[in-house]
Every structure is written in structure tokens, then in C-alpha cells.
Design a protein around this motif. Structure first.
Motif, PDB file in Angstrom:
ATOM      1  N   LEU A  94       8.118  24.154 -11.408  1.00 58.90           N
ATOM      2  CA  LEU A  94       9.391  23.841 -12.059  1.00 58.90           C
ATOM      3  C   LEU A  94       9.222  22.843 -13.202  1.00 58.90           C
ATOM      4  CD1 LEU A  94      11.798  23.513  -8.996  1.00 58.90           C
ATOM      5  CD2 LEU A  94      11.819  25.293 -10.739  1.00 58.90           C
ATOM      6  N   MET A  95       8.177  22.052 -13.147  1.00 59.41           N
ATOM      7  CA  MET A  95       7.941  21.053 -14.188  1.00 59.41           C
ATOM      8  C   MET A  95       7.478  21.682 -15.507  1.00 59.41           C
ATOM      9  SD  MET A  95       5.671  17.586 -13.876  1.00 59.41           S
ATOM     10  CE  MET A  95       6.117  17.413 -12.171  1.00 59.41           C
ATOM     11  N   THR A  96       6.901  22.851 -15.441  1.00 63.02           N
ATOM     12  CA  THR A  96       6.409  23.490 -16.665  1.00 63.02           C
ATOM     13  C   THR A  96       7.578  23.917 -17.534  1.00 63.02           C
ATOM     14  OG1 THR A  96       6.348  25.682 -15.667  1.00 63.02           O
ATOM     15  CG2 THR A  96       4.346  24.358 -15.520  1.00 63.02           C
ATOM     16  N   GLY A  97       7.305  24.085 -18.785  1.00 63.64           N
ATOM     17  CA  GLY A  97       8.347  24.497 -19.718  1.00 63.64           C
ATOM     18  C   GLY A  97       7.743  25.127 -20.946  1.00 63.64           C
ATOM     19  N   SER A  98       8.575  25.263 -21.951  1.00 64.87           N
ATOM     20  CA  SER A  98       8.099  25.888 -23.173  1.00 64.87           C
ATOM     21  C   SER A  98       7.180  24.947 -23.938  1.00 64.87           C
ATOM     22  CB  SER A  98       9.291  26.287 -24.044  1.00 64.87           C
ATOM     23  OG  SER A  98      10.038  25.134 -24.372  1.00 64.87           O
ATOM     24  N   ALA A  99       6.279  25.532 -24.701  1.00 64.46           N
ATOM     25  CA  ALA A  99       5.319  24.743 -25.467  1.00 64.46           C
ATOM     26  C   ALA A  99       5.915  24.347 -26.813  1.00 64.46           C
ATOM     27  CB  ALA A  99       4.048  25.552 -25.681  1.00 64.46           C
ATOM     28  N   ILE A 157      11.828  18.272 -22.654  1.00 64.25           N
ATOM     29  CA  ILE A 157      11.144  17.420 -21.672  1.00 64.25           C
ATOM     30  C   ILE A 157      12.085  16.389 -21.065  1.00 64.25           C
ATOM     31  CG2 ILE A 157       8.896  17.710 -22.758  1.00 64.25           C
ATOM     32  CD1 ILE A 157       9.181  14.851 -23.828  1.00 64.25           C
ATOM     33  N   PHE A 158      13.251  16.177 -21.693  1.00 65.20           N
ATOM     34  CA  PHE A 158      14.228  15.230 -21.165  1.00 65.20           C
ATOM     35  C   PHE A 158      15.327  15.908 -20.367  1.00 65.20           C
ATOM     36  CE2 PHE A 158      12.642  13.172 -25.102  1.00 65.20           C
ATOM     37  CZ  PHE A 158      11.956  12.138 -24.478  1.00 65.20           C
ATOM     38  N   SER A 159      15.114  17.139 -19.945  1.00 69.82           N
ATOM     39  CA  SER A 159      16.138  17.855 -19.195  1.00 69.82           C
ATOM     40  C   SER A 159      16.265  17.276 -17.787  1.00 69.82           C
ATOM     41  CB  SER A 159      15.798  19.351 -19.113  1.00 69.82           C
ATOM     42  OG  SER A 159      14.665  19.545 -18.297  1.00 69.82           O
ATOM     43  N   THR A 160      17.421  17.494 -17.186  1.00 72.83           N
ATOM     44  CA  THR A 160      17.690  16.991 -15.836  1.00 72.83           C
ATOM     45  C   THR A 160      16.713  17.580 -14.830  1.00 72.83           C
ATOM     46  OG1 THR A 160      20.020  16.822 -16.404  1.00 72.83           O
ATOM     47  CG2 THR A 160      19.477  16.766 -14.083  1.00 72.83           C
ATOM     48  N   ARG A 161      16.339  18.818 -15.051  1.00 72.75           N
ATOM     49  CA  ARG A 161      15.399  19.459 -14.133  1.00 72.75           C
ATOM     50  C   ARG A 161      14.078  18.707 -14.090  1.00 72.75           C
ATOM     51  NH1 ARG A 161      12.848  24.967 -15.872  1.00 72.75           N
ATOM     52  NH2 ARG A 161      11.591  23.475 -16.992  1.00 72.75           N
ATOM     53  N   ARG A 162      13.552  18.349 -15.258  1.00 73.28           N
ATOM     54  CA  ARG A 162      12.245  17.695 -15.317  1.00 73.28           C
ATOM     55  C   ARG A 162      12.292  16.221 -14.958  1.00 73.28           C
ATOM     56  NH1 ARG A 162       9.192  19.955 -20.650  1.00 73.28           N
ATOM     57  NH2 ARG A 162       8.826  22.058 -19.909  1.00 73.28           N
ATOM     58  N   ILE A 163      13.407  15.569 -15.179  1.00 72.77           N
ATOM     59  CA  ILE A 163      13.486  14.122 -14.956  1.00 72.77           C
ATOM     60  C   ILE A 163      13.946  13.801 -13.537  1.00 72.77           C
ATOM     61  CG2 ILE A 163      14.683  12.034 -15.692  1.00 72.77           C
ATOM     62  CD1 ILE A 163      13.388  12.625 -18.109  1.00 72.77           C
ATOM     63  N   VAL A 164      14.846  14.605 -12.960  1.00 69.73           N
ATOM     64  CA  VAL A 164      15.442  14.261 -11.670  1.00 69.73           C
ATOM     65  C   VAL A 164      15.026  15.216 -10.556  1.00 69.73           C
ATOM     66  CG1 VAL A 164      17.622  13.927 -10.455  1.00 69.73           C
ATOM     67  CG2 VAL A 164      17.434  13.241 -12.836  1.00 69.73           C
ATOM     68  N   VAL A 201      11.875  17.085  -5.611  1.00 72.12           N
ATOM     69  CA  VAL A 201      11.288  18.209  -4.866  1.00 72.12           C
ATOM     70  C   VAL A 201       9.839  17.901  -4.504  1.00 72.12           C
ATOM     71  CG1 VAL A 201      10.560  20.628  -5.058  1.00 72.12           C
ATOM     72  CG2 VAL A 201      12.837  19.958  -5.806  1.00 72.12           C
ATOM     73  N   SER A 202       9.084  17.389  -5.471  1.00 71.07           N
ATOM     74  CA  SER A 202       7.679  17.056  -5.204  1.00 71.07           C
ATOM     75  C   SER A 202       7.559  15.931  -4.180  1.00 71.07           C
ATOM     76  CB  SER A 202       6.973  16.659  -6.493  1.00 71.07           C
ATOM     77  OG  SER A 202       6.957  17.741  -7.377  1.00 71.07           O
ATOM     78  N   LEU A 203       8.409  14.914  -4.299  1.00 74.42           N
ATOM     79  CA  LEU A 203       8.397  13.804  -3.337  1.00 74.42           C
ATOM     80  C   LEU A 203       8.730  14.298  -1.932  1.00 74.42           C
ATOM     81  CD1 LEU A 203       8.117  10.739  -2.904  1.00 74.42           C
ATOM     82  CD2 LEU A 203      10.578  10.584  -3.301  1.00 74.42           C
ATOM     83  N   ALA A 204       9.693  15.201  -1.834  1.00 72.86           N
ATOM     84  CA  ALA A 204      10.035  15.772  -0.527  1.00 72.86           C
ATOM     85  C   ALA A 204       8.839  16.529   0.053  1.00 72.86           C
ATOM     86  CB  ALA A 204      11.237  16.701  -0.660  1.00 72.86           C
ATOM     87  N   GLY A 205       8.103  17.239  -0.793  1.00 76.42           N
ATOM     88  CA  GLY A 205       6.917  17.951  -0.322  1.00 76.42           C
ATOM     89  C   GLY A 205       5.842  16.996   0.172  1.00 76.42           C
ATOM     90  N   PHE A 206       5.631  15.894  -0.558  1.00 73.41           N
ATOM     91  CA  PHE A 206       4.623  14.925  -0.133  1.00 73.41           C
ATOM     92  C   PHE A 206       5.040  14.205   1.161  1.00 73.41           C
ATOM     93  CE2 PHE A 206       3.229  15.064  -4.653  1.00 73.41           C
ATOM     94  CZ  PHE A 206       1.919  15.437  -4.406  1.00 73.41           C
ATOM     95  N   ILE A 207       6.320  13.900   1.299  1.00 70.06           N
ATOM     96  CA  ILE A 207       6.802  13.259   2.534  1.00 70.06           C
ATOM     97  C   ILE A 207       6.664  14.213   3.714  1.00 70.06           C
ATOM     98  CG2 ILE A 207       8.877  12.393   3.685  1.00 70.06           C
ATOM     99  CD1 ILE A 207       9.649  11.131   0.993  1.00 70.06           C
TER     100      ILE A 207
END
Length: 84
Positions: A29-34, A45-52, A57-63
Motif C-alpha cells: 500500500l505504501m508504493t505509488g506512482s513514480a 507522497i503526502f496522501s492520507t494513505r501513505r502518512i496514516v 497497518v504495518s504497526l498492527a502487523g508487527f504487533i
């Protein structure tokens, strides 16, 4: 291989696999257009998806991964009690 020699139980391995998939989903989900030549800077790169969303989601996976590793397997504790 004897099941008693394994470090984790079946549920632990299942939780580890699910948490790994959640972490991979977060990085996808972090990837985007070049950035293109005509565009000096990509404001996506400042979209809500990438910032929040993706860090949560990644933190939940690590926990979940940490929980899966530290969780005591019921299969192991039952085998230990039977041998006593």
C-alpha cells in the motif's frame, strides 16, 4: 521430525503467517506512482494513505507478529504436563 521438538505450535505459525501478510500488505500500500520528467515533485507522497493508514497497518502487523512469537502454545504446555 518430532512435533515436540518444534519451537512453536500450529496456532503460532498461523499467526506468524497472517502477520507477515499484513506487513507485506502495508508495504504494498505504501508504493505509488513514480516521479516523471515533467513533474518536479510528486505530491502523492503526502496522501492520507501513505502518512496514516499504511504505518498503522504495518504497526498492527508487527504487533501481531510479536504476539504470535510470545504466545504460549497450548500443545506444548499439554505435552509438558503429560510427561510429568
Amino acid at each position: 521430525m518430532n512435533k515436540e521438538n518444534l519451537a512453536f505450535g500450529k496456532q503460532n505459525y498461523l499467526l506468524i503467517g497472517v502477520s507477515f501478510l499484513i506487513i507485506v500488505l502495508g508495504f504494498i500500500l505504501m508504493t505509488g506512482s513514480a516521479v516523471t520528467e515533467g513533474e518536479p515533485f510528486n505530491y502523492d507522497i503526502f496522501s492520507t494513505r501513505r502518512i496514516v493508514i499504511v504505518p498503522l497497518v504495518s504497526l498492527a502487523g508487527f504487533i501481531l507478529m510479536l504476539y504470535a512469537i510470545l504466545k504460549k502454545s497450548k500443545d506444548k504446555s499439554e505435552n509438558i504436563e503429560k510427561t510429568k
